[in-house]
Design a protein around this motif. Structure first.
Motif, PDB file in Angstrom:
ATOM      1  N   ALA A  39       0.859  -1.254   0.154  1.00 32.68           N
ATOM      2  CA  ALA A  39      -0.058   0.070   0.126  1.00 32.68           C
ATOM      3  C   ALA A  39       0.832   1.259  -0.037  1.00 32.68           C
ATOM      4  O   ALA A  39       1.998   1.365   0.683  1.00 32.68           O
ATOM      5  CB  ALA A  39      -0.872   0.037   1.246  1.00 32.68           C
ATOM      6  N   LYS A  40       0.512   2.328  -0.677  1.00 30.80           N
ATOM      7  CA  LYS A  40       1.085   3.296  -0.837  1.00 30.80           C
ATOM      8  C   LYS A  40       0.373   4.518  -1.150  1.00 30.80           C
ATOM      9  O   LYS A  40      -0.527   4.230  -2.008  1.00 30.80           O
ATOM     10  CB  LYS A  40       2.436   3.153  -2.263  1.00 30.80           C
ATOM     11  CG  LYS A  40       3.059   4.630  -2.185  1.00 30.80           C
ATOM     12  CD  LYS A  40       4.332   4.006  -3.256  1.00 30.80           C
ATOM     13  CE  LYS A  40       3.819   3.978  -4.658  1.00 30.80           C
ATOM     14  NZ  LYS A  40       3.168   5.163  -5.285  1.00 30.80           N
ATOM     15  N   VAL A  41       0.620   5.863  -0.678  1.00 29.76           N
ATOM     16  CA  VAL A  41      -0.123   6.879  -0.791  1.00 29.76           C
ATOM     17  C   VAL A  41       0.336   7.652  -2.200  1.00 29.76           C
ATOM     18  O   VAL A  41       1.341   7.629  -2.368  1.00 29.76           O
ATOM     19  CB  VAL A  41       0.040   8.159   0.099  1.00 29.76           C
ATOM     20  CG1 VAL A  41      -0.799   9.450  -0.079  1.00 29.76           C
ATOM     21  CG2 VAL A  41      -0.273   7.397   1.676  1.00 29.76           C
ATOM     22  N   ASN A  42      -0.917   7.586  -3.244  1.00 29.36           N
ATOM     23  CA  ASN A  42      -0.366   8.202  -4.429  1.00 29.36           C
ATOM     24  C   ASN A  42      -0.568   9.628  -4.257  1.00 29.36           C
ATOM     25  O   ASN A  42       0.266  10.244  -5.267  1.00 29.36           O
ATOM     26  CB  ASN A  42      -1.427   7.695  -5.364  1.00 29.36           C
ATOM     27  CG  ASN A  42      -1.227   6.303  -5.688  1.00 29.36           C
ATOM     28  OD1 ASN A  42      -0.016   5.674  -5.482  1.00 29.36           O
ATOM     29  ND2 ASN A  42      -2.193   5.587  -5.851  1.00 29.36           N
ATOM     30  N   ARG A  43      -1.298  10.481  -3.866  1.00 26.45           N
ATOM     31  CA  ARG A  43      -1.714  11.791  -3.759  1.00 26.45           C
ATOM     32  C   ARG A  43      -2.461  12.223  -2.520  1.00 26.45           C
ATOM     33  O   ARG A  43      -3.379  11.427  -2.003  1.00 26.45           O
ATOM     34  CB  ARG A  43      -2.397  12.189  -4.811  1.00 26.45           C
ATOM     35  CG  ARG A  43      -2.476  13.696  -5.068  1.00 26.45           C
ATOM     36  CD  ARG A  43      -2.849  14.012  -6.417  1.00 26.45           C
ATOM     37  NE  ARG A  43      -2.729  15.530  -6.814  1.00 26.45           N
ATOM     38  CZ  ARG A  43      -2.745  15.831  -8.206  1.00 26.45           C
ATOM     39  NH1 ARG A  43      -2.675  15.026  -9.386  1.00 26.45           N
ATOM     40  NH2 ARG A  43      -2.619  17.333  -8.316  1.00 26.45           N
ATOM     41  N   ALA A  44      -2.019  13.331  -1.978  1.00 30.69           N
ATOM     42  CA  ALA A  44      -2.810  13.986  -0.828  1.00 30.69           C
ATOM     43  C   ALA A  44      -3.450  15.157  -1.347  1.00 30.69           C
ATOM     44  O   ALA A  44      -2.880  16.251  -2.065  1.00 30.69           O
ATOM     45  CB  ALA A  44      -1.713  14.414   0.270  1.00 30.69           C
ATOM     46  N   SER A  86      -8.096  14.675   2.448  1.00 24.99           N
ATOM     47  CA  SER A  86      -8.099  13.282   2.174  1.00 24.99           C
ATOM     48  C   SER A  86      -6.772  12.869   1.381  1.00 24.99           C
ATOM     49  O   SER A  86      -6.173  13.621   0.938  1.00 24.99           O
ATOM     50  CB  SER A  86      -9.368  13.041   1.536  1.00 24.99           C
ATOM     51  OG  SER A  86      -9.371  13.643   0.149  1.00 24.99           O
ATOM     52  N   MET A  87      -6.775  11.662   1.055  1.00 24.74           N
ATOM     53  CA  MET A  87      -5.349  11.007   0.361  1.00 24.74           C
ATOM     54  C   MET A  87      -5.770   9.791  -0.412  1.00 24.74           C
ATOM     55  O   MET A  87      -6.881   9.233   0.045  1.00 24.74           O
ATOM     56  CB  MET A  87      -4.136  10.908   1.123  1.00 24.74           C
ATOM     57  CG  MET A  87      -4.354   9.812   2.210  1.00 24.74           C
ATOM     58  SD  MET A  87      -3.333  10.095   3.505  1.00 24.74           S
ATOM     59  CE  MET A  87      -4.417  11.196   4.522  1.00 24.74           C
ATOM     60  N   GLU A  88      -5.339   9.445  -1.397  1.00 23.34           N
ATOM     61  CA  GLU A  88      -5.572   8.302  -2.292  1.00 23.34           C
ATOM     62  C   GLU A  88      -4.539   7.118  -1.971  1.00 23.34           C
ATOM     63  O   GLU A  88      -3.520   7.610  -2.085  1.00 23.34           O
ATOM     64  CB  GLU A  88      -5.803   8.551  -3.586  1.00 23.34           C
ATOM     65  CG  GLU A  88      -6.036   7.009  -4.581  1.00 23.34           C
ATOM     66  CD  GLU A  88      -5.941   7.347  -6.004  1.00 23.34           C
ATOM     67  OE1 GLU A  88      -6.711   7.576  -6.822  1.00 23.34           O
ATOM     68  OE2 GLU A  88      -4.874   7.107  -6.725  1.00 23.34           O
ATOM     69  N   VAL A  89      -4.924   6.079  -1.637  1.00 24.01           N
ATOM     70  CA  VAL A  89      -3.854   4.960  -1.545  1.00 24.01           C
ATOM     71  C   VAL A  89      -4.192   3.916  -2.617  1.00 24.01           C
ATOM     72  O   VAL A  89      -4.926   3.465  -2.652  1.00 24.01           O
ATOM     73  CB  VAL A  89      -4.152   4.521   0.036  1.00 24.01           C
ATOM     74  CG1 VAL A  89      -2.839   3.214   0.402  1.00 24.01           C
ATOM     75  CG2 VAL A  89      -3.992   5.561   1.106  1.00 24.01           C
TER      76      VAL A  89
END
Length: 540
Positions: A72-77, A81-84
């Motif tokens: 799992a890795k955060v793609n964008r903040a 909120s943020m997309e993982v």
């Protein structure tokens, strides 16, 4: 472990399996949610909760004894909120065979205490794939936010006739026969460290009731193939009673869509019958034979007004899923800025020069217009649209080259530029500029300039979009759509023949007339600027 990445490895035990001896989809969803939440909290430094999970598609099944690896890795903040992104792979320790099970994208919301204001830090982009996912995250967010409106509009456009069947059709079952209701009490093991019910636990319970609903239709054990967007509308906590309602909405030859609605009650609400709608999702199942091949499933017939709504909603969602997948693939494939670092800068620079040279050498250019000292040509290909502009300029080629090479001067004739600044000199002949305009924010371009090697060769100024660690795209930045561009400048005594080239994705064809008019106007302003500069220099 770099950045916001969180790895997880799980050995599949009998307690994790379903009736077929395969890894339960509900258990996998729970592991995926846990890993994604940990990645979100690692980036935010704050407690986070699941807001939604995008479409999930399961490409492979795993069996007892095999190993599941989850990354799992955060793609964008964004602001709060943020997309993982979550990638799940399967490994068989006996054969060492590895397969991709699923790729999913979840949205998490930071929840600080005491109503503190949250402003999440941007994600640090380290690789080319990081830049791709960072850009696509914004596209996926737009799709998420627009999903409800798109579905409603599609239902209005199609009406309620598309797919409705007559009561006389044979071998058709009523969807009412598939209704399942189940109640769960949220206990401490079901909750996270904040006291809220695990999103993964709720998804596990939803998958269970949905599978029971599908089994009532086909009288076989179904296999979860995909999920159409889990959306968490509100939290639930320890002590809540969760009521799950599942029913088959529609079938599509070899797949079954089951809708699940989750309502929560605390003790007081339970007594009064006051429910809180906290979650909804649509799960798609296949029925597999012993060889793993999908079987044809029974047709269904809606028998109530609500069933008709759900029946046609399933048809609309299927269309949206296909369109959404196609659109994202197009966006991923089209004009992703090439990542530039010290390891690949030589190759990127060489490809920049080569792309312009090859574009100029192509045949099939069709003349579009001729006006004063400007000729315009177009070249339409399957995967690109190109424009060539030939301009006669009353200025020596060396001076023309000098002015065109400095992109900060382009603001004098490219009126769409708000700013253009030099941000890095890679070599003496290769520079990186950052451009902003009303439509494109923070576009980084590599400008490679080359003088003629021998008499008769042109001066070359090649341009291509690139991605840099130090200047990641902003939240508002759309894809530029530019594949390559640049100038070839030929000497003609005291004047120059300047050929400007632009190659973009086919999306530019939608407004080709406007693009050509804009290019023509810009060329006229450019010629006027150069000739004014030439007169000014002669006066000096």
């Amino acid at each position: 472990m770099a950045g916001t990445q969180v790895p997880m490895c799980q050995a599949i035990l009998p307690t994790h399996s379903d009736q077929r001896g395969q890894l339960s989809a509900g258990q996998l969803l729970q592991w995926m949610d846990t890993a994604a939440c940990l990645a979100a909290e690692k980036h935010a430094g704050l407690p986070c909760v699941t807001a939604s999970v995008d479409d999930i598609r399961f490409e492979e099944t795993a069996r007892v004894g095999q190993i599941v690896s989850i990354n799992a890795k955060v793609n964008r903040a964004f602001t709060t909120s943020m997309e993982v992104g979550v990638k799940v792979t399967l490994q068989d320790p006996l054969t060492d065979v590895q397969k991709l099970i699923s790729v999913a994208f979840s949205t998490y919301v930071a929840r600080p205490g005491c109503n503190e204001k949250v402003d999440l830090k941007p994600v640090r982009l380290l690789t080319a794939q990081d830049f791709i996912e960072h850009t696509l995250a914004a596209e996926r967010r737009k799709i998420r936010l627009a999903h409800g409106d798109v579905l409603n509009n599609l239902l209005k456009e199609c009406g309620i006739d598309g797919g409705q069947m007559s009561d006389q059709e044979e071998n058709v079952l009523s969807t009412d026969l598939t209704h399942v209701q189940s109640t769960e009490l949220v206990l401490p093991p079901h909750a996270n460290h904040q006291g809220n019910t695990f999103g993964g636990q709720i998804m596990t319970w939803m998958e269970t009731v949905a599978a029971i609903s599908a089994s009532r239709l086909c009288h076989m054990h179904p296999t979860l193939k995909s999920v159409d967007m889990f959306k968490f509308r509100g939290p639930s906590t320890v002590g809540d009673r969760l009521v799950f309602n599942a029913i088959v909405n529609n079938t599509f030859e070899k797949s079954i869509e089951v809708g699940v609605r989750v309502e929560a009650y605390n003790c007081e609400e339970w007594g009064k019958g006051q429910a809180r709608h906290i979650n909804s999702a649509f799960l798609i199942f296949n029925i597999l034979n012993k060889h793993g091949e999908p079987l044809v499933v029974p047709r269904v017939r809606p028998t109530t007004k609500d069933a008709v709504r759900r029946f046609h909603g399933a048809i609309a969602r299927k269309k949206i899923r296909l369109t959404r997948k196609y659109d994202l693939l197009k966006k991923e494939d089209s004009c992703t800025p090439e990542f530039l670092d010290r390891g690949n800068q030589v190759n990127v620079i060489e490809s920049n020069i080569a792309a312009l040279t090859l574009l100029a050498a192509k045949s099939g250019w069709e003349i579009h217009s001729t006006q004063d000292h400007v000729k315009m040509f177009t070249l339409e290909e399957t995967d690109a649209l190109s424009i060539k502009v030939e301009m006669q300029v009353q200025m020596p080629s060396n001076l023309t080259f000098c002015i065109l090479s400095d992109f900060t001067l382009h603001m004098h004739w490219v009126k769409q530029y708000l700013t253009c600044k030099l941000i890095e000199s890679v070599t003496k002949e290769d520079n990186i500029y950052q451009i902003t305009s009303p439509l494109i924010h923070d576009l980084s371009i590599l400008v490679s300039q080359r003088k003629p090697c021998r008499t008769g060769d042109p001066y070359i100024i090649a341009v291509k979009p690139v991605a840099l660690r130090a200047f990641p795209p902003s939240n508002e930045n759309p894809r530029s759509g530019i594949q390559c561009a640049g100038f070839l400048i030929y000497s003609n005594g005291n004047s120059s023949l300047v050929s400007y080239f632009f190659q973009g994705t086919p999306c530019f064809a939608a407004n080709l007339v406007g693009l050509l008019k804009l290019t023509e106007d810009t060329a006229s302003i450019y010629i006027h600027f150069l000739e004014s500069e030439s007169k000014r220099m002669n006066c000096i």
